[in-house]
Enzyme design. Structure first.
Site, short mmCIF file in Angstrom:
data_model
loop_
_atom_site.label_atom_id
_atom_site.label_comp_id
_atom_site.label_asym_id
_atom_site.label_seq_id
_atom_site.Cartn_x
_atom_site.Cartn_y
_atom_site.Cartn_z
N THR A 104 47.59 66.07 58.86
CA THR A 104 46.38 66.89 59.07
C THR A 104 45.60 66.36 60.26
OG1 THR A 104 46.15 67.56 56.75
CG2 THR A 104 44.24 67.83 58.12
N GLU A 188 52.22 70.60 48.95
CA GLU A 188 52.13 72.01 49.38
C GLU A 188 53.43 72.55 49.99
OE1 GLU A 188 48.67 72.18 51.85
OE2 GLU A 188 47.30 71.84 50.16
N GLU A 271 44.18 69.15 44.36
CA GLU A 271 43.47 69.08 45.64
C GLU A 271 42.51 70.25 45.71
OE1 GLU A 271 45.62 68.33 49.31
OE2 GLU A 271 44.20 69.59 50.41
#
Length: 800
Positions: A104, A188, A271
């Site tokens: 990220t 994810e 999350e």
């Protein structure tokens, strides 16, 4: 409520009115509120087991700068995160299993860069977990991978190699004296049922049967798969989903699915968040309650734990707190800390929700929500209430039963949208129920906790002021930093580690450790390893370092690196690249990873395993590159006026760097005076000449006053002079219409402006221009950012 208790309430109200009024809590009869809610706190009522509120370190470098903070500021920040009765008092810490790849806002180092070479000292997540455990021995630890080294499974994450990799990671945890409580798969990226079954078997065989497996850290569809696959269902202990309330929304509705709820397993928001440390507090307050009310989720885990990363990165203000200046020690404790504390300081994992004491005020989610939990001692309880969307005062009427304490109740509150610390986690009042009954008046925009527990508290540490990082700066890497990463350096891809030097050089150097392209989580078009450091406000300087290539390829120095696109999908920066053959170039990159060659040529071949001195001088619009003290070329470009330095390699090569140095250049010509609008007779004005952060930047008749005296330099507009506060895009917003205000200068790209040839000022972060809304000429019109169109309301004359 009985008639007798109605007569007794005013007497109690007299005792607590003075204390409660300022905190938004008063004891009043229900008739005085427009909305009245009866809350039954029944200890014999059913409800799921509470698994705690936590946060995530990982998903990309968000904790990176925290280890490099000086004391006592570093300890204070850790206390605000983990210490019971002090701040957020987090009950779970989820850490990334590093994979040497961007996940990220940075890359987390692997413990096994190459097969079989396990190094349990890599990265900073072990350090953070140790710090968390030292403050709260009961905190739960949860591991999850975002990516993995490229040697795993020939590039296949869902492989036996990855199971073995996680087992070696658990061995590292054991070396650090840490017990891992929960373990996930691939963040994810959906799931592979057979892989989870192999993981469960490996954990059981390896002595880790107590570790609970979480799947799939993605969506609720994993519950559908588990419903029809008993082997998969038996391998998984917890169903974890991401952003059940929506992504970067107000978190007003947080549903799960019937298949998930019928599995008989704990459901987690494994999350949630991605919200600003201050502005996102209302959303977090809603979600912690509504996850359970709407979806029967028993754990809320916030991403990220802290914004300890540089301001030019996309999620630079998300988390519990913001800590972006390790050199000054400056930080800010976000309001998200206090809405979290309203649950964590009054409950604990193992408590039970009481369904009859949980719901929406007045049966309408617009009024707010409440959840009640009872302690493992079956006597104490806490009710957490949020009124984020309420528009008027309302009453909550409590009835306590089922063996729970009917003794004194303590009321704590946080006024969520207030920036005044005196409004955060306040012990508002105490109430003594009468016959197990009592009432409270709830004001809009608060989180309240009504509790029979005691011992809560609030940290009062004060951070030092923010300050620019001074030049010159150098690091020969002989002194170890807190972690294996060199001090202040933040890796964006790859892993830059302090090691013993190669090339017959003694001492310590920095080596890029990832030898092959990792299994990636992000999808950027250019994913070569690089690392950046320092103050984003630096403008004119020379960056230099020794470099040694171990394989054929190129190394690079970076200068004026400012805005990075989301998930490293581009970077505004200048690059000086040199290959082992001697080919060199000065290149400009942008936030889409488009590269423009500004100059190029060939110098004497660098060869392999030989050290060379590289430097890139950035002086105003002139960029000058040198090798071993000899200038090889220069270029002229005005795209980027300021930003960070760094270094990198252009492929996954294990090259080395040493003797990093920064020296200041000649100061740019700096000007002080008014900033005039193309709208006749109007100037940029600081409302009331106030120096308070958050003061609006507005349009006003030009008058030459202090409120219209601006210093222009290094891409910044500062009030009054070079030490003044900056013209700032509020909350790092990038949308059309985001307002502009005055704020402490912090090097953020939301405080950097690039003059265009048509007279517009383009924001570095947003790419949008400083704009007068609707070309209005009314004094006091607050400025904003808007798509650049060259209109008169976007054209400015800077001081000259």
């Amino acid at each position: 409520m009985t008639q007798a208790s109605r007569h007794r309430i005013p007497l109690l109200a007299v005792l607590i009115l003075v204390m409660g009024f300022l905190a938004g809590v008063t004891l009043t009869p229900p008739a005085h509120a427009a909305v009245s809610t009866s809350i039954t706190v029944d200890g014999s009522g059913s409800g799921r087991v509470f698994d705690g509120v936590g946060a995530i370190s990982g998903g990309g470098g968000n904790s990176r700068l925290l280890p490099d903070y000086p004391e006592p500021q570093r300890s204070r920040l850790l206390d605000y995160l983990f210490k019971p009765s002090y701040g957020a008092a987090l009950q779970t810490l989820k850490i990334e299993v590093g994979g040497d790849t961007n996940s990220t806002d940075g890359a987390e180092a692997s413990h096994e860069h190459t097969r079989g070479a396990v190094d349990c000292g890599q990265g900073y997540e072990w350090w953070l977990a140790e710090q968390a455990k030292a403050r709260n021995p009961n905190i739960k630890l949860y591991g999850l991978a975002w990516g993995a080294p490229g040697w795993i499974g020939g590039g296949n994450f869902w492989s036996q190699d990855m199971v073995d990799y996680l087992m070696s990671w658990l061995g590292c945890a054991k070396q650090h004296g840490l017990t891992i409580d929960y373990l996930g798969g691939w963040n994810e990226r959906n799931w592979n049922a057979g892989w989870y079954e192999k993981l469960r078997s490996a954990l059981n065989a390896g002595g880790y049967s107590s570790i609970k497996v979480v799947a799939a850290d993605s969506g609720w569809d994993v519950a559908d798969a588990m419903t029809s696959d008993s082997a998969f269902r038996n391998a998984v202990d917890i169903v974890g989903t991401h952003y059940p309330c929506g992504y970067m929304t107000a978190f007003t509705s947080c549903p799960s699915t019937s298949n998930a709820q019928n599995l008989g397993k704990p459901l987690w928001a494994s999350e949630n968040g991605s919200e600003d440390a201050d502005g996102g507090a209302p959303a977090v307050a809603r979600a912690i309650n509504r996850d359970y009310i709407d979806g029967r989720m028993t754990s809320y885990i916030n991403w990220p734990v802290i914004a300890a990363l540089y301001p030019n990165l996309h999620y630079a203000t998300d988390g519990m707190s913001i800590a972006a200046q390790p050199w000054s020690g400056n930080y800010s404790i976000g309001r998200t800390t206090w809405v979290t504390a309203q649950t964590t300081q009054f409950t604990g994992p193992g408590w039970h929700y009481i369904d009859s004491g949980s719901g929406y005020l007045g049966g309408n989610r617009a009024n707010g929500s409440y959840v009640t939990l009872k302690s493992t001692n079956n006597s104490d309880y806490s009710t957490v209430i949020e009124t984020m969307d309420a528009t008027a005062a309302q009453t909550a009427n409590f009835t306590v039963a089922g063996g729970l304490s009917t003794g004194q109740v303590h009321v704590w509150s946080t006024r969520v949208n207030s920036s005044n610390s005196a409004d955060q986690l306040v012990h508002a009042t105490d109430v003594t129920p009468s016959g197990g009954k009592y009432s409270l008046t709830l004001q809009p925009g608060y989180v309240y906790t009504v509790t029979t527990t005691t011992g809560q508290g609030k940290g009062t540490a004060t951070p030092p002021s923010s300050a620019s990082m001074s030049l010159p700066y150098s690091d020969d890497f002989e002194t170890a930093a807190t972690t294996t990463s060199p001090k202040y350096f933040a890796d964006m891809n790859g892993a830059f580690q302090r090691v013993s030097c190669g090339g017959s050089r003694s001492g310590s150097c920095v080596r890029q450790m990832a030898a092959t392209t990792p299994i990636r989580w992000t999808g950027e078009s250019y994913n070569a390893p690089y690392t950046i450091m320092g103050d984003g406000s630096w403008s004119n300087y020379t960056v230099a370092a020794d470099a040694m290539l171990e394989q054929s390829g190129s190394v690079e120095l970076l200068g004026r690196a400012n805005l990075q696109a989301t998930n490293n999908n581009g970077l505004n920066a200048y690059h000086f690249r040199v290959s082992d053959s001697g080919a060199w170039s000065i290149v400009k990159s942008d936030t889409s990873w488009h590269f423009t060659t500004l100059a190029s040529g060939t110098t004497t071949a660098l060869g392999l395993n030989r050290w060379h001195r590289l430097s890139l001088k950035l002086q105003d619009t002139t960029l000058t590159a040198a090798v071993d003290g000899t200038t090889v070329g220069s270029a002229t470009d005005a795209s980027y006026t300021n930003g960070q330095p760094g270094f990198g390699v252009t492929g996954y090569q294990t090259d080395q760097f040493d003797n990093f140095a920064l020296t200041a250049g000649t100061a740019s010509q700096q000007h002080i005076g008014p900033v005039r609008s193309a709208l006749s007779g109007k100037c940029v004005d600081d409302n009331g000449a106030s120096t308070t952060s958050g003061t609006k930047i507005q349009l006003w008749d030009c008058n030459g006053g202090a409120a219209q005296t601006w210093w222009w330099g290094n891409g910044q507009l500062r009030l009054g002079g070079s030490d003044g506060k900056c013209v700032d895009v509020t909350g790092q917003g990038t949308a059309n219409g985001t307002l502009v205000d005055l704020w402490d200068c912090n090097g953020g790209t939301n405080q950097q402006w690039t003059p265009q040839s048509d007279g517009t000022l383009k924001g570095v972060q947003s790419g949008r221009c400083l704009d007068v809304p609707n070309a209005g000429t009314t004094n006091g019109t607050q400025l904003e950012i808007w798509d650049c169109n060259g209109g008169t309301n976007q054209r400015w004359t800077l001081p000259s």
